[in-house]
Design a protein around this motif. Structure first.
Motif, PDB file in Angstrom:
ATOM      1  N   SER A   1      12.975  44.820 -45.974  1.00 20.03           N
ATOM      2  CA  SER A   1      13.838  44.284 -46.149  1.00 20.03           C
ATOM      3  C   SER A   1      14.141  43.063 -47.164  1.00 20.03           C
TER       4      SER A   1
ATOM      5  N   ASP B   1      18.553  49.605 -41.662  1.00 21.56           N
ATOM      6  CA  ASP B   1      18.538  49.088 -40.809  1.00 21.56           C
ATOM      7  C   ASP B   1      17.592  47.969 -39.826  1.00 21.56           C
TER       8      ASP B   1
ATOM      9  N   GLU C   1      22.265  37.285 -50.330  1.00 25.39           N
ATOM     10  CA  GLU C   1      23.475  38.070 -51.473  1.00 25.39           C
ATOM     11  C   GLU C   1      22.535  39.640 -51.565  1.00 25.39           C
TER      12      GLU C   1
ATOM     13  N   THR D   1      15.105  49.622 -54.870  1.00 27.05           N
ATOM     14  CA  THR D   1      16.157  50.305 -53.678  1.00 27.05           C
ATOM     15  C   THR D   1      15.937  52.050 -53.196  1.00 27.05           C
TER      16      THR D   1
ATOM     17  N   GLN E   1      19.830  40.452 -50.639  1.00 29.78           N
ATOM     18  CA  GLN E   1      19.529  41.060 -49.419  1.00 29.78           C
ATOM     19  C   GLN E   1      20.564  42.127 -49.062  1.00 29.78           C
ATOM     20  N   ASN E   2      21.826  42.343 -48.655  1.00 34.85           N
ATOM     21  CA  ASN E   2      22.642  42.580 -48.288  1.00 34.85           C
ATOM     22  C   ASN E   2      22.628  44.002 -48.878  1.00 34.85           C
ATOM     23  N   ARG E   3      22.692  43.185 -50.068  1.00 35.07           N
ATOM     24  CA  ARG E   3      22.903  44.731 -51.651  1.00 35.07           C
ATOM     25  C   ARG E   3      21.995  45.608 -50.873  1.00 35.07           C
TER      26      ARG E   3
ATOM     27  N   ASP F   1      20.447  46.345 -48.574  1.00 32.70           N
ATOM     28  CA  ASP F   1      19.980  47.187 -46.951  1.00 32.70           C
ATOM     29  C   ASP F   1      21.509  48.126 -47.595  1.00 32.70           C
ATOM     30  N   ALA F   2      22.639  47.763 -47.963  1.00 36.25           N
ATOM     31  CA  ALA F   2      23.907  48.895 -48.276  1.00 36.25           C
ATOM     32  C   ALA F   2      23.103  50.200 -48.936  1.00 36.25           C
ATOM     33  N   ALA F   3      22.586  49.534 -50.360  1.00 43.46           N
ATOM     34  CA  ALA F   3      21.960  50.911 -50.579  1.00 43.46           C
ATOM     35  C   ALA F   3      21.127  51.546 -50.386  1.00 43.46           C
TER      36      ALA F   3
ATOM     37  N   ASN G   1      20.072  52.032 -47.287  1.00 36.41           N
ATOM     38  CA  ASN G   1      20.697  52.365 -45.954  1.00 36.41           C
ATOM     39  C   ASN G   1      19.286  51.468 -44.905  1.00 36.41           C
TER      40      ASN G   1
END
Length: 644
Positions: A472, A465, A453, A503, A455-457, A459-461, A463
């Motif tokens: 990450s 890849d 949870e 972040t 890590q996904n947050r 990565d999205a915030a 950006n």
């Protein structure tokens, strides 16, 4: 039948001597020759010993042991094999012909069978001495059958015995070891800390933290020295006073590094083997080394677990393997050579020790050293810049390294810092780690779910890849570890604020540093030409002595001709072999170099070219790379022309 005998006098004499037994020599003096036929003559000092009996300990009776701190602990020893008995008041005896013969005056027995990859099969012995802490120590079976080796091990651990008694102890231990082989399963001595048995247990020092219980895990020869520094001291609430300082605003860089202690055990569940954080500042007194000590204080002694500047690269890698899933800390990497720095960063992320060959045999040595962890180091100079001295492009290492500045802060006075980090921290440590690991073992699925949870947050915030996969994973583990530790009450941290710093401040700054490194591909040709200035010719392509058109070159080579710059066509030619050799020396992947220069419309392809055309150099055409500086002089060719 003595003429002076009376019954009354005999009774009086008996009552008088009831607690004063005669010695054998006294009786023999009174009645010379009367003891000649005694089967005990010379073996005992008084006949009263023939009437003495050893009170055996009851079956399943625990041993009450008072340690040096005055605390009473109870231990249940195993049932001893016949003919050995344990005395009610301690000690080991062997029964021979109805007699109880002392083997050793204190409780000494074997607890378990174990296997060590270095020492082979071993047994764990336990010794109770009346005025000392209980002692557990390992005896390899090859030492158990050697009187001299066994004597060294026993005496080292406090068992004092002369040769005759040592023989009895040796025989007793051998019988016990054989009995264990019939009754007990063998246990594995761990050579590393961290996750074992399909991630169902965690080895922390000399403890095995499992799903249902925490057991003693005897250190192996590999882990023994380090395990001594993994222990509990003091009070958890006092340690929290020190740790919670990093929750103050302005301490986010410190907190992020410190939380690696809680993040390292999680990195294994990201399917990556780890990465490295480097805390950087050219000044002393910013608290970089203190962060490392705080990381260590989670599991054990703040300084005992710290790798030093003077440790060799091989020693650093050895400790990395032993720590396995615990955070690894290394102070002062400033003076480490670039080659060693690159090697250490790569091996941390690869999760495996260097392969080696066996001596005198053409075979590989067995390599069981694996790890998945977060390493945290400090330096007064940038490791990224140091790697640049080794390679023109060090992206591989940089992507595995999170290097950032630890600024000086005024949120803590000098006196406060001294009381906290030189006083309180050294009196309270090793308390939070076992609590955290115990929760993680029993709630692994919940912990991994939280990790995904977070890590996904991130990565999205941010950006992120796949290029930034190490950043990450490291960031997610650190922040998840901090969240879990805070939920458990081990810390009082504002984790959303720390996550926001990571972040929106840390990761963007790392990206800027990386872009600078990537752009350096365009500078590779500039570096090549600067290095080969004396090997360069600058002229017009139209110049050709064969057709009568001839102009003197702007610059002629003083040494072997390796670079041709044509002013009129805006083209540069470099022999393929020469540029490839340069890339190899600088550890640059030449295919990546050409690919990026092609995208920048600089690389035009391969052609055969007479490098000396238009000069007095008469040489055949060779295969060259052709580069253009017509659109954008990205590598300084125009400035070279102007300077000539």
């Amino acid at each position: 039948e003595h003429p002076e005998y009376t019954h009354e006098r005999t009774v009086i004499k008996t009552e008088d001597l009831m607690d004063k037994p005669y010695l054998c020599r006294t009786i023999e003096n009174i009645r010379p020759g009367g003891c000649d036929s005694c089967i005990h003559k010379g073996k005992i000092k008084s006949p009263i010993v023939l009437g003495a009996e050893i009170e055996e300990a009851l079956e399943d009776e625990a041993i009450a042991h008072v340690n040096a701190a005055g605390t009473t602990m109870f231990f249940k020893p195993p049932n001893l094999p016949e003919p050995y008995k344990r005395g009610r008041n301690g000690g080991i005896f062997v029964v021979e012909d109805g007699d109880y013969i002392p083997v050793y005056e204190h409780d000494l027995y074997l607890v378990k069978r174990m296997h060590d990859s270095i020492r082979g099969e071993s047994v764990l012995a336990r010794l109770h001495l009346p005025r000392e802490n209980l002692k557990d120590f390992v005896i390899p079976l090859f030492s158990l059958s050697s009187k001299e080796e066994l004597r060294k091990i026993l005496s080292f651990n406090g068992v004092i015995a002369l040769p005759k008694q040592l023989d009895r102890i040796m025989q007793y231990l051998v019988v016990c070891a054989k009995n264990q082989q019939l009754e007990l399963d063998i246990e594995i001595l761990r050579n590393q800390f961290g996750w074992v048995d399909n991630n169902t247990k965690f080895i922390l020092g000399s403890e095995e933290i499992g799903l249902t219980e925490t057991r003693y895990s005897p250190p192996s020869e590999t882990t023994e020295k380090i395990a001594r520094d993994i222990y509990k001291k003091g009070d958890l609430s006092e340690w929290k006073k020190v740790a919670n300082v990093y929750n103050r605003p302005g301490f986010e860089p410190h907190a992020f590094g410190f939380l690696a202690a809680f993040g390292a055990p999680l990195i294994k569940f990201t399917n990556y083997n780890g990465g490295m954080i480097n805390l950087l500042d050219s000044e002393s007194g910013t608290g970089k080394t203190t962060v490392l000590k705080m990381i260590n204080s989670v599991m054990g002694h703040p300084e005992g677990l710290l790798s030093k500047e003077s440790d060799t690269l091989a020693h650093k890698k050895f400790r990395l393997g032993v720590y396995c899933n615990m955070a690894y800390t290394c102070d002062e990497l400033t003076n480490m050579p670039p080659e060693s720095t690159s090697s250490l960063i790569y091996e941390i992320s690869q999760g495996e020790g260097s392969g080696r060959m066996q001596s005198q045999v053409n075979m590989e040595r067995k390599n069981d050293t694996r790890w998945a962890t977060i390493a945290v180091g400090t330096s007064n100079a940038s490791l990224v810049q140091k790697l640049g001295l080794l390679k023109s492009t060090a992206n591989g290492e940089i992507m595995r390294l999170m290097e950032y500045q630890v600024p000086r802060t005024t949120a803590l006075t000098k006196n406060e810092a001294y009381q906290l980090y030189e006083g309180l921290m050294y009196c309270n440590f090793g308390l939070a780690g076992p609590v955290y690991i115990d929760w993680l073992v029993k709630n692994q699925e919940k912990g991994v779910s939280k990790l995904i949870e977070v890590q996904n947050r991130i990565d999205a915030a941010a950006n992120l890849d796949n290029r930034y996969r190490y950043w990450s994973a490291i960031s997610a583990c650190i922040l998840t570890g901090g969240i879990i530790a805070t939920d458990l009450g081990l810390l009082d941290y504002d984790m959303p604020r720390i996550e926001q710093w990571a972040t929106y401040e840390l990761i963007p700054s790392l990206m800027r540093e990386l872009r600078t490194s990537v752009d350096s591909y365009a500078d590779v040709l500039g570096e090549f030409m600067a290095k080969h200035n004396s090997n360069t010719v600058i002229l017009k392509n139209a110049t050709d002595s064969r057709n009568g058109v001839f102009e003197v070159p702007f610059l002629e080579p003083r040494n072997e001709l390796l670079v041709r710059i044509e002013v009129d066509t805006k083209l540069i030619y470099i022999p393929v072999k020469v540029l490839r050799r340069f890339c190899t020396d600088e550890q640059i992947i030449y295919k990546d170099l050409l690919s990026m220069l092609y995208k920048a419309k600089v690389f035009k392809g391969e052609v055969r070219k007479r490098m000396g055309k238009g000069t007095k150099i008469n040489a055949p055409a060779v295969l060259c790379y052709e580069f253009s500086f017509a659109d954008d002089d990205v590598f300084g060719a125009e400035s070279m022309i102007r300077d000539t």
